[in-house]
Design a protein around this motif. Structure first.
Motif, short mmCIF file in Angstrom:
data_model
loop_
_atom_site.label_atom_id
_atom_site.label_comp_id
_atom_site.label_asym_id
_atom_site.label_seq_id
_atom_site.Cartn_x
_atom_site.Cartn_y
_atom_site.Cartn_z
N VAL A 44 48.63 -46.60 -58.89
CA VAL A 44 47.61 -46.84 -59.35
C VAL A 44 46.28 -46.63 -58.81
O VAL A 44 46.19 -46.15 -57.50
CB VAL A 44 47.81 -48.41 -59.20
CG1 VAL A 44 47.81 -48.85 -57.67
CG2 VAL A 44 46.92 -49.36 -59.84
N ASP A 45 45.27 -46.72 -59.59
CA ASP A 45 43.87 -46.20 -59.06
C ASP A 45 43.24 -47.58 -58.43
O ASP A 45 42.95 -48.70 -59.50
CB ASP A 45 42.97 -45.83 -60.34
CG ASP A 45 41.68 -45.47 -59.92
OD1 ASP A 45 41.36 -45.62 -58.67
OD2 ASP A 45 40.94 -45.04 -60.58
N LEU A 46 43.40 -47.66 -57.25
CA LEU A 46 42.63 -49.10 -56.79
C LEU A 46 41.30 -49.26 -56.82
O LEU A 46 40.79 -50.48 -56.61
CB LEU A 46 43.03 -48.84 -55.04
CG LEU A 46 44.31 -49.00 -54.77
CD1 LEU A 46 44.81 -48.93 -53.00
CD2 LEU A 46 45.43 -50.15 -55.30
N GLU A 47 40.71 -48.28 -57.36
CA GLU A 47 39.02 -48.42 -57.68
C GLU A 47 39.02 -49.01 -59.22
O GLU A 47 37.82 -49.25 -59.68
CB GLU A 47 38.25 -47.11 -57.43
CG GLU A 47 38.54 -46.66 -56.12
CD GLU A 47 38.02 -47.61 -55.19
OE1 GLU A 47 37.04 -48.43 -55.54
OE2 GLU A 47 38.51 -47.78 -53.93
N SER A 48 39.83 -48.82 -59.92
CA SER A 48 39.87 -49.22 -61.38
C SER A 48 39.73 -50.68 -61.50
O SER A 48 40.61 -51.62 -60.63
CB SER A 48 41.08 -48.51 -62.08
OG SER A 48 40.98 -49.00 -63.52
N GLU A 49 39.41 -51.31 -62.65
CA GLU A 49 39.51 -52.57 -62.88
C GLU A 49 40.87 -53.15 -63.79
O GLU A 49 41.14 -54.10 -63.82
CB GLU A 49 38.33 -52.86 -63.97
CG GLU A 49 37.05 -52.89 -63.37
CD GLU A 49 36.83 -53.86 -61.93
OE1 GLU A 49 37.41 -54.97 -62.08
OE2 GLU A 49 35.96 -53.49 -60.79
N ASN A 50 41.41 -52.11 -64.38
CA ASN A 50 42.67 -52.22 -65.28
C ASN A 50 43.63 -52.48 -64.08
O ASN A 50 44.06 -51.84 -63.07
CB ASN A 50 42.94 -51.01 -65.99
CG ASN A 50 41.99 -50.84 -66.99
OD1 ASN A 50 41.24 -51.93 -67.50
ND2 ASN A 50 41.61 -49.51 -67.39
N SER A 51 44.83 -53.27 -64.42
CA SER A 51 46.09 -53.50 -63.61
C SER A 51 47.06 -53.88 -64.72
O SER A 51 46.96 -54.42 -65.73
CB SER A 51 45.79 -54.63 -62.86
OG SER A 51 45.67 -55.81 -63.43
N LEU A 52 48.37 -53.31 -64.17
CA LEU A 52 49.36 -53.28 -65.14
C LEU A 52 50.30 -54.74 -64.79
O LEU A 52 50.26 -55.20 -63.66
CB LEU A 52 50.53 -52.26 -64.78
CG LEU A 52 51.66 -52.12 -65.67
CD1 LEU A 52 51.10 -51.64 -67.03
CD2 LEU A 52 52.48 -50.81 -65.27
N ILE B 79 51.64 -44.84 -51.02
CA ILE B 79 52.62 -44.91 -52.14
C ILE B 79 51.85 -45.36 -53.50
O ILE B 79 51.90 -44.85 -54.75
CB ILE B 79 53.52 -45.94 -51.89
CG1 ILE B 79 54.59 -45.42 -50.73
CG2 ILE B 79 54.88 -46.24 -53.08
CD1 ILE B 79 55.36 -46.39 -50.14
N LYS B 80 51.18 -46.56 -53.44
CA LYS B 80 50.14 -46.83 -54.33
C LYS B 80 50.89 -47.38 -55.81
O LYS B 80 50.63 -46.74 -56.95
CB LYS B 80 49.06 -46.25 -54.72
CG LYS B 80 47.97 -45.96 -53.33
CD LYS B 80 46.69 -45.26 -53.58
CE LYS B 80 47.15 -43.75 -54.14
NZ LYS B 80 45.69 -42.93 -54.49
N PRO B 81 51.87 -47.86 -55.57
CA PRO B 81 52.47 -48.22 -57.03
C PRO B 81 51.89 -49.16 -57.77
O PRO B 81 51.20 -49.91 -57.31
CB PRO B 81 53.98 -48.71 -56.60
CG PRO B 81 53.72 -49.70 -55.24
CD PRO B 81 52.65 -48.67 -54.70
N HIS B 82 52.23 -49.07 -59.12
CA HIS B 82 51.53 -50.48 -60.05
C HIS B 82 52.25 -51.66 -59.78
O HIS B 82 51.58 -52.70 -59.97
CB HIS B 82 51.74 -49.80 -61.58
CG HIS B 82 50.83 -48.66 -61.73
ND1 HIS B 82 51.36 -47.37 -61.68
CD2 HIS B 82 49.74 -48.51 -62.38
CE1 HIS B 82 50.43 -46.48 -62.09
NE2 HIS B 82 49.60 -47.04 -62.49
N LEU B 83 53.39 -51.63 -59.48
CA LEU B 83 54.33 -52.79 -59.20
C LEU B 83 55.33 -52.76 -58.23
O LEU B 83 55.99 -51.48 -57.95
CB LEU B 83 55.09 -52.92 -60.54
CG LEU B 83 56.01 -54.06 -60.71
CD1 LEU B 83 55.44 -55.59 -60.48
CD2 LEU B 83 57.01 -54.29 -61.79
N VAL B 84 55.25 -53.52 -57.24
CA VAL B 84 56.26 -53.78 -56.36
C VAL B 84 57.14 -54.72 -56.40
O VAL B 84 56.93 -55.98 -56.60
CB VAL B 84 55.40 -53.90 -54.88
CG1 VAL B 84 56.77 -54.00 -53.62
CG2 VAL B 84 54.58 -52.90 -54.48
N ILE B 85 58.66 -54.54 -56.40
CA ILE B 85 59.59 -55.50 -56.64
C ILE B 85 60.35 -55.76 -55.23
O ILE B 85 60.96 -54.87 -54.82
CB ILE B 85 60.70 -55.28 -57.77
CG1 ILE B 85 59.99 -54.84 -59.03
CG2 ILE B 85 61.65 -56.14 -57.80
CD1 ILE B 85 60.77 -54.34 -60.21
#
Length: 662
Positions: A196-204, A394-400
């Motif tokens: 994931v781009d932590l600077e972006s406004e978009n999130s999954l 790691i910067k994943p979009h999702l952590v389970i």
């Protein structure tokens, strides 16, 4: 059933040769293993030797013996340095007072590490360890005592200074390098996602596919008639599926308990002939349980001599073809396969939107499985260090994250001997406060752009449900931010176009099979059980649940069996454990105590991430998934025949899974 018969039943006809059987019996005696545990270790050994011969002969058994010995020695070394709970000066009295304690003779470690001293024999000294990136990553630099200036090694420093959330000496993560890749699925085809781009406004954001309100039932209120209705409904449902799939008439389905010279097709549930078998199965101990409509719920023993290949376990719903000529046995001529459910599909426009929402980048998911502290402490500094890795590298979009987070069977929790947490001014008074004051502050450090899903375990102290299926955590009670989602156990959700399912009950360890036949027995255990999950259309196909017990000695000195919570099933609500929407999930995550793995079975990706930290304190593993975007031009999506604009997602072709040390 004798030990020899058990070994032959588990290992097959190859174990019937006298020398081979004698070698297996020696392993039973030397390592104090029963036939089931020895067979599980054999399958793990065979899985690790992929590409090499695993024929059951004396040479392979010799290598197998060395493998077991190496595991024991490694575990003994790890437990000897990391330690487990033991009485300390000024601490609570020993929980074993008045009981006989196993101790090794001399300096030799006992088998499996029993009796090894587990508390570091160091006097407490004041040590100043300045937090650095190396500290957080689990590597502590040398430190000195403020008064004497004496030099301390990293292990001594950790043994005295627990770090974030420590309650007793922190475990020393030894012999395992953090970030080391242990196994990879689809290594050559797919690269690791950037994340994931932590600077972006978009999130999954995931979209749940379950009704959370249905899980808010009260446990320990099972009604016998309700339970019977659910079990009966399962059999009737599969009867309709088999009848439709094989185009059978109503007269073709018969009652296997009635004596008849005619061959019939029947559907029933595999059961053992006695509830006292303790999971030890053989082909002669199986019976078929009928539904109330088909056979008034009666049971009939099965004669499986004519079946060449099979993999059966208690609770499995099967379709059989055969006859009951004697009235005493149902002679099985053929096991009919049960069809799988369909996969989800999407239109080309929907897939294009998913592709654009990810700007052509791969989706990255990190999967962690508890426990998150060793068995000798309530130290979560390793989790805090991993959270920093999540944010930085790691910067994943999702952590389970699967529980247990605070395990009710943990020695400190079960005994009530929870020490103070040195980083807290006000000490927690309840187990819920231990979560909110110790674990929650660590979880809050995860970047808000990263979505987190928490799935409970039946051993979680913060969960109100102690049975499966299980209600979710309460996010507000745990004081977690909005990027956290608390899902049920099991749960199914959609992430872009992907259909993902999670279940936190160990189906792979609990399922005890009877395996027969070359093609079936040669398959990996994980593949067979994954296949059962798909054909049974529920995440935990075993019935009754795999309850675990351990032998303990009570105050009077008598050995008794103590219940260790395993898969305690709430039978009237087992419908909540079935696949949602009559669709097969494309990614199924089921944590297990067995060896970590990532496999493709029937075009479904199965993942077991392993445990975050071993009970001895040795570093565990997690799963990192990189899923390429659904590109219609890439050739990895399949168009549905006869449909103008529908495509199968084929996640198994686009998903890379790396099992990495924590």
């Amino acid at each position: 059933m004798t030990q020899r018969n058990e070994l032959v039943a588990k290992f097959g006809t190859g174990a019937d040769e006298p020398k081979v059987l004698a070698a297996l019996e020696d392993l039973n005696k030397i390592y104090l293993l029963d036939a089931e545990d020895l067979y599980i270790k054999w399958e793990q050994f065979a899985y690790q030797r992929s590409g090499k011969t695993t024929e059951l002969d004396l040479d392979t058994i010799a290598i197998f013996k060395q493998n077991i010995q190496q595991q024991i020695e490694k575990k003994a070394r790890a437990m000897g340095t990391t330690g487990a709970l033991g009485p300390t000066s000024g601490g609570p009295p020993s929980a074993t007072k008045g009981h006989k304690v196993l101790k090794p003779s001399g300096s030799s470690p006992s088998l499996f590490g029993f009796g090894i001293p587990k508390t570091p024999s160091l006097k407490k000294r004041r040590i100043d360890v300045t937090p650095t990136k190396e500290n957080v990553a689990g590597h502590v630099p040398p430190s000195t005592d403020e008064k004497s200036g004496k030099f301390f090694t990293p292990s001594q420093a950790l043994g005295v200074h627990g770090g974030i959330g420590s309650a007793v000496p922190s475990p020393i993560l030894k012999d395992v390098e953090p970030g080391k890749t242990l196994d990879t699925l689809n290594l050559a085809e797919i690269t690791v996602a950037e994340g994931v781009d932590l600077e972006s406004e978009n999130s999954l954001k995931p979209v749940r596919f379950f009704d959370a309100e249905k899980f808010k039932f009260r446990t320990m209120r099972q009604n016998l008639l309700d339970a019977a209705d659910v079990l009966d409904d399962q059999l009737e449902t599969f009867s309709r599926i088999v009848q439709e799939h094989y185009k059978l008439s109503a007269g073709d389905l018969g009652d296997p308990t009635i004596q008849s010279q005619s061959e019939i097709t029947t559907v029933g549930r595999i059961v053992v002939d006695s509830p006292l078998t303790e999971g030890i199965l053989n082909a002669e101990s199986l019976a078929l349980e009928t539904s109330r409509l088909a056979g008034i719920g009666r049971r009939i023993p099965l004669d499986l001599k004519k079946v060449d290949e099979m993999s059966l376990f208690p609770g499995q719903i099967v379709a059989l073809r055969g006859k009951n000529a004697s009235g005493e046995f149902f002679v099985v001529e053929e096991l009919l396969s049960i069809p799988h459910l369909n996969f989800p599909v999407s239109t080309g426009d929907d897939l294009q939107l998913s592709h654009q929402s990810m700007t052509g980048e791969s989706t990255k998911i990190a999967v962690l499985n508890g426990p998150y502290s060793a068995s000798n402490c309530l130290d979560f500094s390793n989790l805090a260090a991993f959270v920093e890795r999540i944010n930085i590298s790691i910067k994943p979009h999702l952590v389970i994250m699967f529980g247990p987070f605070l395990d009710i069977s943990h020695p400190l929790v079960s005994s009530g001997d929870i020490p103070d947490f040195p980083d807290l001014k006000l000490q927690p008074k309840t187990l819920d406060e231990v979560f909110t004051k110790v674990i929650t502050p660590i979880l809050k450090q995860i970047d808000p752009k990263i979505q987190v899903i928490l799935i409970p375990s039946t051993l979680d102290s913060a969960s109100n449900h102690a049975a499966y299926p299980q209600d979710s955590f309460d996010r507000k009670d745990l004081q977690l931010p909005k990027n956290f989602r608390c899902y049920t156990n099991p749960s199914t959700f959609q992430l872009n176009e992907m259909f993902i399912a999670c279940s936190n009950v160990d189906a792979f360890k609990d399922t005890k099979e009877i395996v027969k036949g070359g093609a079936t027995s040669s398959r990996n255990r994980f593949d067979r059980i994954a296949e059962h999950v798909l054909t049974q259309r529920r995440f935990y196909p075993l019935f009754p649940g795999g309850i675990r017990r351990r032998k303990v000695r009570n105050e009077s000195g008598t050995d008794i069996w103590e219940h260790v919570s395993g898969a305690d099933l709430d039978i009237p609500f087992l419908g909540l454990t079935e696949f949602v929407g009559n669709l097969t999930p494309e990614l199924i995550i089921i944590p297990s105590e067995l060896t970590h793995f990532a496999r493709v079975v029937q075009n479904v990706v199965f993942v077991n991430p392993g445990t975050f930290i071993k009970p001895s304190g040795v570093r565990g593993s997690f799963a990192q998934l990189s899923i390429a975007p659904p590109d219609l031009t890439g050739g990895k999506l399949v168009k549905v025949e006869g449909e103008e604009d529908l495509y199968l997602h084929n996640v198994w072709k686009r998903c890379r899974v790396d099992i990495i040390t924590t």
